[in-house]
Design an enzyme around this catalytic site. Structure first.
Site: not given
Length: 366
Positions: A106, A133, A298-299, A321
């Site tokens: 990430q 994740p 949020d990613q 998040h």
């Protein structure tokens, strides 16, 4: 190089107050060339400051952008990063714990996009870990959606690693981009496919995988009757370090949205319960009629913030998040986010549209 006096100060304790603030800040520092100083890192956590996985991620970013990193040690609550030029290369990052390789990816992936050539990242730690994740999620859910922004990466699982030992390894190849394209995902369409895998690794009996799968299918069946649900039980033989079990279930929609529910086995927890937990998480994530699940939400913020143009994504409830990622992205880039609530006349579902005028970051190294 910017002088330290110009460093952007970031409060690591705001909002969600966790490792995510570090990941988004460090990646954006590397991409924008702004120095950052992060204080009060994970201040509210039971073990405040940097954990091995955070430290490894920061060092990886610093390596990628030939940066200088100050204050980076386990337990440290204040760090400074002064980025240099982002260079492609072969990088290895090893948490030496069950710290998540997915969280390492990430932070490193956005940086590697702005290098001068393809990079090879060898990431070691936990592939299927709590509070992060699972690697299967990264490959099956995150990857196809982030590809819509123009991101291209390949991820090869060499070895799975579980808590508490870790020992997993993934090889990730990231291709650079000139700039990211904005993405619109506002129409969910119908759920067309539900599938997944329930796995056991190490000394755990195969029966656990079958029990997790069967319980998950039963749970989904109660709510979704018309679809064939294919959750394969699997025994991880060669490619696993340590013992672990878990399940991930994926749902795809007619418009190309992807959702997931997942769970990991723990000592003393019945396999059925693990399967039911994953199934209920998936159902919760497809009930709201949004286009992304709560974990993808949020990613995607960092990619929306960097893209050239306006992105619009329909979601369920906006998570803390996500709000945190938006807060940091607006601090470090010119991106502007708005969140609009949509009432749906046809159902009681409330969804939100997250809209972002991206900053249009251009890769100076290509």
């Amino acid at each position: 190089m910017k002088m330290d006096s110009e460093a952007v100060e970031i409060d690591g304790s705001v909002m969600e107050g966790g490792g995510q603030i570090l990941r988004v800040s460090a990646a954006l520092s590397c991409i924008t060339g702004s120095s950052i100083k992060i204080t009060k890192i994970r201040a509210g956590r039971s073990t405040p400051g940097l954990r091995p996985q955070h430290l490894t991620g920061l060092q990886l970013v610093s390596d990628l952008c030939s940066g200088s990193l100050q204050g980076a040690s386990i337990g440290s609550t204040d760090i400074s990063l002064t980025p240099g030029k982002t260079r492609a290369g072969n990088y290895t990052a090893d948490t030496q714990t069950a710290g998540s390789v997915c969280l390492l990816l990430q932070v490193a992936l956005p940086c590697a996009l702005y290098a001068d050539a393809a990079s090879l990242l060898c990431l070691k730690g936990g592939t299927n870990a709590e509070m992060a994740p699972q690697i299967d999620y990264t490959i099956k859910v995150f990857k196809p959606i982030v590809e819509k922004f123009g991101v291209h990466f390949d991820c090869d699982i060499r070895m799975r690693g579980f808590y508490p030992k870790g020992g997993g390894e993934v090889m990730v190849t990231v291709n650079p981009i000139k700039e990211l394209t904005p993405v619109t995902m506002t129409e969910r369409g119908n759920i067309t496919k539900i599938y997944g895998r329930a796995y056991v690794a190490g000394v755990l009996p195969f029966k656990l995988a079958k029990d997790m799968s069967a319980a998950a299918v039963r749970t989904i069946r109660k709510e979704i009757k018309e679809l064939y649900i294919n959750i394969q039980p699997q025994q991880e033989k060669e490619k696993a370090c340590g013992n672990g079990n878990g399940i991930i279930i994926i749902a795809e929609s007619s418009t190309g949205c992807v959702f997931a529910g997942s769970a990991l086995g723990k000592k003393g927890v019945y396999a059925d319960k693990v399967g039911i937990e994953a199934a209920e998480m998936l159902l919760k994530n497809i009930r709201h009629n949004g286009c992304v699940d709560e974990f993808l939400q949020d990613q995607l913020i960092i990619f929306m913030a960097l893209a050239k143009g306006t992105s619009r994504i329909r979601t369920g409830a906006v998570t803390l998040h996500t709000q945190t990622a938006i807060h940091i992205a607006e601090q470090l880039t010119q991106a502007k986010f708005t969140i609009t609530k949509c009432e749906d006349e046809l159902s009681r579902n409330i969804t939100y549209i997250i809209e972002c005028q991206g900053s249009g970051a251009v890769n100076p190294n290509l």
